[in-house]
Design an enzyme around this catalytic site. Sequence first.
Site, mmCIF file in Angstrom:
data_model
loop_
_atom_site.group_PDB
_atom_site.id
_atom_site.type_symbol
_atom_site.label_atom_id
_atom_site.label_comp_id
_atom_site.label_asym_id
_atom_site.label_seq_id
_atom_site.Cartn_x
_atom_site.Cartn_y
_atom_site.Cartn_z
ATOM 1 N N GLU A 162 1.449 9.476 86.995
ATOM 2 C CA GLU A 162 0.216 8.974 86.377
ATOM 3 C C GLU A 162 -0.389 7.846 87.210
ATOM 4 O O GLU A 162 -1.592 7.797 87.425
ATOM 5 C CB GLU A 162 0.478 8.485 84.948
ATOM 6 C CG GLU A 162 0.776 9.581 83.969
ATOM 7 C CD GLU A 162 -0.413 10.468 83.616
ATOM 8 O OE1 GLU A 162 -1.584 10.043 83.803
ATOM 9 O OE2 GLU A 162 -0.182 11.587 83.154
ATOM 10 N N GLU A 193 8.182 15.131 80.893
ATOM 11 C CA GLU A 193 8.469 14.519 79.593
ATOM 12 C C GLU A 193 8.786 15.522 78.486
ATOM 13 O O GLU A 193 9.674 15.286 77.666
ATOM 14 C CB GLU A 193 7.295 13.629 79.152
ATOM 15 C CG GLU A 193 7.157 12.356 79.954
ATOM 16 C CD GLU A 193 6.312 12.496 81.205
ATOM 17 O OE1 GLU A 193 5.821 11.480 81.706
ATOM 18 O OE2 GLU A 193 6.128 13.633 81.714
#
Length: 177
Positions: free
Chosen positions: A21, A41
């Site tokens: 990110e 995730e």
Amino acid sequence: WDFPKPTIAVVHGFCLAAACELAMCCDITVAEEGSFFGEPELKFGSVITAMMMPWLTGPKIAKELLLGADDRITAERAYEIGLVNRVVPQGEGMNAAFEFAQRLAVMDDDAVRLTKQAINSTFEAMGLKEALSANLDLAIEIETRETPSRKRFKEIAKADGLKAALAWRERRIKGDG
């Protein structure tokens, strides 16, 4: 995103989860060959919070990679889908970043700052900041839930260590466990 000067990321090796990110939020991202990107995730019952990927790749590719919890996106594929600006040979990332920084350094500071602000404002007008905020709310919701896979992952990690938990996670994804 909001830093007034251009930001440059250099990636060598694995760039996963929050690191991915962060690299996507930088203005310029240089990836060395042999690097891998991804958002794993979902493999352990968590959620991706910032969600920059859909803004860079479009929804179809983002869904493929995020819902599939792909954590082996090669540097070349990352370039093809818009996650990085360029791919350079191993060991050349810092040189490429430095060359770009030198190029920027001779530009008028105000012109660079205002151009970056104008580009960012375009995405913000399309709802980027609202989307990021909404995703943060969803992240808090999922992170406060004890999903079955998250619970099992933690149990294995506590009893047998992180490597065992990661191995269980990979077997589960492949249908072997």
